[in-house]
Scaffold this motif. Structure first.
Motif, PDB file in Angstrom:
ATOM      1  N   GLU A 149      41.360  37.907  34.205  1.00 39.80           N
ATOM      2  CA  GLU A 149      41.809  38.398  35.502  1.00 39.80           C
ATOM      3  C   GLU A 149      40.886  37.965  36.623  1.00 39.80           C
ATOM      4  O   GLU A 149      41.337  37.609  37.710  1.00 39.80           O
ATOM      5  N   LEU A 153      42.009  35.770  40.317  1.00 36.12           N
ATOM      6  CA  LEU A 153      41.886  36.333  41.660  1.00 36.12           C
ATOM      7  C   LEU A 153      41.207  35.353  42.606  1.00 36.12           C
ATOM      8  O   LEU A 153      40.532  34.413  42.166  1.00 36.12           O
ATOM      9  N   PRO A 294      40.320  43.868  41.360  1.00 30.53           N
ATOM     10  CA  PRO A 294      41.670  43.326  41.569  1.00 30.53           C
ATOM     11  C   PRO A 294      42.336  43.791  42.848  1.00 30.53           C
ATOM     12  O   PRO A 294      43.354  43.229  43.253  1.00 30.53           O
ATOM     13  N   PRO A 439      47.837  38.558  38.814  1.00 26.79           N
ATOM     14  CA  PRO A 439      47.813  39.395  40.026  1.00 26.79           C
ATOM     15  C   PRO A 439      48.786  38.888  41.087  1.00 26.79           C
ATOM     16  O   PRO A 439      49.174  37.712  41.085  1.00 26.79           O
TER      17      PRO A 439
END
Length: 445
Positions: A149, A153, A294, A439
């Motif tokens: 993740e 981002l 996030p 995301p």
């Protein structure tokens, strides 16, 4: 405990070893992008999984990972000149591009076409999440990059560093997925000399973002119940502690094949920490450390705090060696150990390193006596050893085909003790594996 032959199998990562071949079926971080700051900059010697390699960024900005030695007479290409899309050996001028092809051979006659028949070992390279990754396995089995993740981002949402550690990668990783050791290795307290009191009721928060209740529960329950579940990318390892009520305080870590681990302490909205453990040789490793959020960019204050060392992130020198390390006994303070912390060592990351390094360059697991809080460690060993042995029989690791399932989260929560781990995961993350997917804000690489 493990048999000696199993411990050897688990910890060896060189070419041709069972575990080494398993690791080579995945993309491996080999440098931070900032270590090759510009085109035609200074090349870097690196050792990855026991292989001596050279990294350089060519005139186009493309990174190459190639053999460290010239095939002509064995001179080290680190001495070479990084120029015009290639690294040129200073001994006789042979020049190689990022794919390992010889593009100039001044010592040979042009009509012999010798340069076109000469190559050096090279590996595919990608830049991802401010790290330089290499794939060292068979070309036909090359997977996708892992959907970590933090890498998905924008750069503004993450902080990336690394640290050197003087022990085998396995014991360092095992420390990261051990959710029980916080009670002693990281607990801080306030106790004046000659004062008699219950340390557990006078703790001092070593991580400012953790609430006093969470710290108290960790202090008062050193025997968390451990629950482990598998998913497409690895394992979820959760430790639940009593709270004195109908609730359980869960700290949920993630292990992602083959060497990524996420810390278990983040509450919703807080920054998440992760680590990637890359063997250099069998007795040392680089640990890539990162934090991300996030939901928002990291603040400058947070970045400054990470520069000074925070959580899994060490305070390091210009060579990414922690300021408190094995060579200076981690600057252990025995007075501090009596009055403020069990270790007397400053920094959660450094406390981890101290105990992991103390197990020896390669921990002797034949002498272990594991208990109920070591369930996650047992599952990790079983998984990676079974996968490595299956690969020896021609069966590739299924997780390599599911690198899109690496977008999971770790974290903490407080829930009713009647809920099982799948229900806890659904409540905390919306998915039983903690999977959050790509995301909405895409990375700007």
């Amino acid at each position: 405990m493990l048999r000696a032959e199993d411990n050897k199998f688990l910890t060896e990562s060189g070419p041709g070893t069972g575990m080494g071949e398993l690791l080579r079926r995945f993309w491996i971080p080999v440098l931070l992008s900032e270590e090759l700051p510009e085109p035609d900059s200074e090349p870097k010697k690196i050792i990855v999984l026991g292989e001596e390699l050279l990294a350089f960024r060519d005139t186009r900005g493309v990174v190459g990972i190639v053999d460290q030695y010239c095939p002509h007479r064995g001179a080290n290409l680190w001495l070479g000149r990084n120029e015009e899309c290639g690294i040129r050996c200073v001994y006789h001028g042979w020049k190689f591009d990022t794919d390992g092809a010889c593009v100039d051979m001044p010592t040979s006659y042009p009509d012999l076409n010798a340069k076109d028949l000469t190559r050096i070992k090279s590996y595919p390279v990608r830049e991802w999440g401010e790290m330089i990754w290499a794939y060292m396995g068979p070309a036909e089995a090359m997977p996708e990059l892992p959907d970590l993740e933090m890498a998905l981002l924008p750069a503004s949402h993450r902080y990336v560093s690394k640290k050197w550690q003087d022990c085998n990668w396995v014991q360092a990783l095992e420390g990261s997925i051990d959710t029980a050791h916080f009670t002693f290795a990281h607990l801080s307290f306030d106790k004046e000399e000659n004062e008699i009191l219950d340390i557990k009721k006078h703790f001092v928060n070593p991580l400012a973002r953790m609430s006093s209740d969470h710290m108290r529960w960790i202090a008062e329950d050193p025997r968390p119940v451990i629950k482990v579940t598998s998913h497409d990318a690895g394992l979820t390892i959760a430790g639940g502690r009593l709270t004195g009520s109908e609730n359980i305080y869960w700290r949920i870590a993630q292990f992602l094949m083959p060497f990524h681990a996420y810390a278990p302490s983040a509450m919703p909205g807080e920054n998440i920490f992760g680590q990637t453990f890359v063997p250099v040789t069998d007795t040392n490793c680089w640990i890539y450390t990162y934090a991300w959020n996030p939901e928002r960019p990291l603040t400058q204050g947070e970045r400054d705090a990470y520069d000074r060392g925070n959580g899994v992130i060490s305070e390091v020198d210009d060579n990414y060696v922690p300021l408190r390390h094995k060579g200076n006994d981690y600057l252990i303070d025995r007075k501090l150990q009596k009055t403020r912390s069990y270790t007397g060592i400053k920094g959660v990351s450094e406390q981890d390193a101290a105990v992991q390094d103390s197990q020896g360059p390669i921990a002797d697991r034949t002498r272990e006596h594991l208990g109920p809080t070591d369930l996650g460690i047992m599952h990790f060993r079983k998984v990676v050893m079974e996968l490595a042995r299956a690969l020896q029989q021609g069966e590739p690791p299924p997780q390599a085909a599911h690198q899109d399932r690496c977008a999971v989260r770790s974290g903490a929560c407080v829930t009713n003790k009647a809920k099982d781990l799948p229900a806890v995961m659904l409540e905390r993350f919306g998915d039983v594996a903690g999977f959050v997917g790509r995301p909405k804000v895409a990375a700007a690489e």
